[in-house]
Design an enzyme around this catalytic site. Structure first.
Site, mmCIF file in Angstrom:
data_model
loop_
_atom_site.group_PDB
_atom_site.id
_atom_site.type_symbol
_atom_site.label_atom_id
_atom_site.label_comp_id
_atom_site.label_asym_id
_atom_site.label_seq_id
_atom_site.Cartn_x
_atom_site.Cartn_y
_atom_site.Cartn_z
ATOM 1 N N GLY A 87 0.820 -1.217 0.000
ATOM 2 C CA GLY A 87 0.000 0.000 0.000
ATOM 3 C C GLY A 87 0.845 1.254 0.000
ATOM 4 N NE ARG A 90 8.875 5.444 0.129
ATOM 5 C CZ ARG A 90 10.160 5.462 -0.121
ATOM 6 N NH1 ARG A 90 10.930 6.305 0.510
ATOM 7 N NH2 ARG A 90 10.682 4.644 -0.995
ATOM 8 C CE LYS A 105 8.626 6.946 -3.774
ATOM 9 N NZ LYS A 105 8.991 6.182 -4.972
ATOM 10 C CG ASP A 117 10.958 6.953 7.800
ATOM 11 O OD1 ASP A 117 10.506 6.703 6.669
ATOM 12 O OD2 ASP A 117 12.124 7.352 7.998
ATOM 13 N N GLY A 118 7.512 6.596 6.591
ATOM 14 C CA GLY A 118 6.680 7.443 5.731
ATOM 15 C C GLY A 118 7.450 8.518 4.980
ATOM 16 N NE ARG A 168 4.580 8.651 -6.885
ATOM 17 C CZ ARG A 168 4.983 7.406 -6.712
ATOM 18 N NH1 ARG A 168 6.063 6.965 -7.329
ATOM 19 N NH2 ARG A 168 4.304 6.573 -5.939
ATOM 20 C CG ASP A 244 4.779 -3.685 -5.058
ATOM 21 O OD1 ASP A 244 5.325 -4.745 -5.380
ATOM 22 O OD2 ASP A 244 5.369 -2.783 -4.434
ATOM 23 C CG ASN A 245 7.416 -1.047 -7.490
ATOM 24 O OD1 ASN A 245 6.668 -0.502 -6.676
ATOM 25 N ND2 ASN A 245 8.630 -1.455 -7.178
HETATM 26 P P1 AMP Z 1 9.172 0.575 -2.934
HETATM 27 O O1 AMP Z 1 10.335 -0.371 -2.830
HETATM 28 O O2 AMP Z 1 9.557 2.024 -2.771
HETATM 29 O O3 AMP Z 1 8.337 0.335 -4.131
HETATM 30 O O4 AMP Z 1 8.271 0.273 -1.643
HETATM 31 C C1 AMP Z 1 7.654 -0.935 -1.377
HETATM 32 C C2 AMP Z 1 6.606 -0.743 -0.317
HETATM 33 O O5 AMP Z 1 7.199 -0.263 0.897
HETATM 34 C C3 AMP Z 1 5.525 0.264 -0.674
HETATM 35 O O6 AMP Z 1 4.322 -0.207 -0.166
HETATM 36 C C4 AMP Z 1 5.980 1.522 0.030
HETATM 37 O O7 AMP Z 1 4.900 2.368 0.347
HETATM 38 C C5 AMP Z 1 6.635 0.967 1.271
HETATM 39 N N1 AMP Z 1 7.693 1.853 1.786
HETATM 40 C C6 AMP Z 1 8.943 2.015 1.279
HETATM 41 N N2 AMP Z 1 9.637 2.893 2.022
HETATM 42 C C7 AMP Z 1 8.824 3.303 3.023
HETATM 43 C C8 AMP Z 1 8.964 4.203 4.113
HETATM 44 N N3 AMP Z 1 10.087 4.871 4.357
HETATM 45 N N4 AMP Z 1 7.901 4.364 4.928
HETATM 46 C C9 AMP Z 1 6.771 3.693 4.739
HETATM 47 N N5 AMP Z 1 6.568 2.828 3.732
HETATM 48 C C10 AMP Z 1 7.581 2.630 2.876
HETATM 49 MG MG MG Z 2 6.718 0.801 -4.949
#
Ligand code: AMP
Ligand code: MG
Length: 486
Positions: A87, A90, A105, A117-118, A168, A244-245
């Site tokens: 989900g 962040r 983002k 940490d969002g 974005r 998810d990407n």
């Molecule tokens: P990503 O690798 O950036 O595509 O992230 C994979 C998942 O981890 C997604 O659901 C992101 O929202 C979550 N995520 C990545 N980094 C953070 C963060 N610093 N805080 C909260 N969620 C994160």
């Molecule tokens: Mg992602």
């Protein structure tokens, strides 16, 4: 209206967490124009409230334009394994502007933050901002970036870094992971609403089909096949092709440890975390196909509704088999264009493959080999194009085949060169260039971010004053440790 904004318990209405003392790092003028945000002579939004809005801070303008910011739930397959619920951990969707969904983002924690940490750090936000706009300028479907805002707020990763927020936008941020989330949780009504929304808002051509859900699947798959062919044509490696990407609109999204090929290695892995090379450059088409299989699985309950007795999984399996030819046709068309070939000759595939193998064997620079090919003339046998290869004799053999092939083409060298320059960029966001801009930005000097932004806006133009930005990295400039940390 954005699908997500219809709202239910698969999303959370939540305001961004305020970012202390934000400041501008960069704004994309093309993006601002598209969204209808007037910029002043300083190239920043005229209305000062925009800084607060794009940092995620309270402002009258934000209240008015974006009353219901939210985060959505999605699930997905990461590195080939079911990861369950993920989900927007962040990213917060502010709302819509000029038919585009606008997301922040790094805007703070949501219900989906899990252990995170969002926040997003400055370095990864610079990379996402620059690459989104650079890909758009290359003509590759992508989510766009409007702004980059910084703050001194500390963020803990491997070391202490600072926070940034990248805004974005896209017509929709729906991912394959949204389909998977609803399917895995048995939310079939929600799944149906999602498909109906996508058809109405983004795939109207599916409306006239007698099997609109199947038509939607085919259309999403075809768009992603074409998108990955475009990545291959510029040597772009995404790095984290988890389901998810992957966009339901066939857009490049979620820029993380991406990289463009410099010294060509067709098995190049740009993400340090991907030790098995699942997402290596040459595997990207297969992996995208695999992701479309995830989508097909999630769409079984929908296709069942319109399949009058026939097995829905079989129908989708057949539809999925259209991916490889769809990809290959686009790939061949793109590479023919890169070689300046207008006639479709049967030997073209072999000629292109031979060039890629030659580049691979010699670790020749992907971008510059293609760009400089435009200077090769049909009759001239003294070209210095060969000098980019250690094995110059092998380069000569290929060049001779290429010249033979060019004889079939009727256009002049000058015409062909002009067309090839529109297909073969001179400037791409090489990792070492991004790295230098990041290091300067970490010292509060954003001039290099802004310079790269300007150069990459016109990737096909010669821009002789920026010649050094077209070079492959020197051995000590190579960036080799990009990971998922962001
Ligand atoms: P990503 O690798 O950036 O595509 O992230 C994979 C998942 O981890 C997604 O659901 C992101 O929202 C979550 N995520 C990545 N980094 C953070 C963060 N610093 N805080 C909260 N969620 C994160
Ligand atoms: Mg992602």
């Amino acid at each position: 209206m954005a699908f997500s904004l219809i709202g239910d318990d698969t999303c959370q209405f939540i305001a961004p967490t305020p970012l202390p003392d934000p400041y501008w790092i960069a704004v994309s003028p093309e993006a601002a124009e598209l969204l209808g945000i007037p910029l002043g002579s300083n190239h920043l939004p005229q209305d000062p409230d925009w800084l607060a809005v794009l940092a995620g801070n309270p402002a009258e303008l934000g209240q008015r334009l974006f009353p219901n910011p939210m985060a959505t739930a999605y699930s997905g397959h990461q590195f080939g394994h079911w990861a369950g619920q993920l989900g927007d951990g962040r990213a917060i969707l502010l709302g819509e502007l000029n038919h585009q969904e606008l997301q922040l983002k790094g805007a703070g924690m949501t219900r989906y933050s899990r252990m995170g940490d969002g926040r997003a750090v400055l370095r990864s936000s610079i990379r996402e901002f620059l690459c989104s706009e650079a890909m758009h300028a290359l003509g590759i479907p992508t989510t766009r970036a409007l702004s980059l805002v910084g703050s001194k707020q500390p963020v803990r990763r491997e070391t202490i870094e600072t926070a940034a927020v990248c805004s974005r936008f896209a017509p929709s941020f729906i991912r394959i992971g949204h389909f998977e989330h609803y399917a895995a949780n048995g939310l079939h009504a929600r799944l149906q609403e999602l498909a109906a929304y996508l058809i109405e808002a983004h795939y109207p051509e599916c409306q006239s089909s007698t099997t609109p859900y199947l038509a939607l699947f085919k259309a999403i798959s075809a768009r992603n096949a074409r998108c990955v062919a475009q990545w291959q044509s510029v040597g772009f490696c995404h790095g984290v092709l988890n389901s998810d990407n992957i966009s339901a609109l066939g857009l490049t999204m979620d820029y993380g440890p991406f990289g463009f090929l410099d010294h060509t290695a067709l098995d190049h892995i740009c993400n340090h975390t991907d030790s098995g090379g699942r997402y290596a450059y040459h595997r990207q088409p297969k992996i995208m196909h695999w992701n479309m299989a995830c989508l097909a699985n999630a769409m079984v309950p929908l296709v069942e509704k319109e399949s009058s007795g026939e097995d829905a999984a079989d129908i989708l399996r057949t539809a999925l088999s259209a991916f490889p030819p769809e990809y290959e046709a686009k790939w061949l068309a793109l590479f023919r264009g890169k070689l300046g070939l207008q006639i479709e000759a049967p030997e073209d595939m072999e000629l292109i493959e031979a060039l890629l193998q030659l580049m691979h064997a010699n670790r020749a620079d992907f971008t510059n080999v293609f760009r400089s090919l435009s200077a090769v003339e049909k009759k001239d046998t003294l070209s210095n194009w060969r000098d980019q290869f250690l094995d110059r004799d092998a380069a000569d053999v290929w060049l001779m085949q290429y010249r033979m092939r060019l004889i079939q083409e009727s256009n002049s060298d000058v015409e062909r060169a002009a067309r090839m320059k529109q297909m073969n960029p001179k400037f791409i966001l090489r990792n070492h260039l991004a790295q230098r801009a990041i290091e300067m930005a970490e010292q509060d000097d954003f001039s290099e971010v802004n310079r790269l932004q300007r150069i990459l806006r016109r990737p096909f133009d010669d821009q002789p004053e920026f010649e050094r930005y077209a070079s492959a990295p020197l051995p000590d400039e190579v960036v080799s440790d990009l990971s998922c940390s962001s």
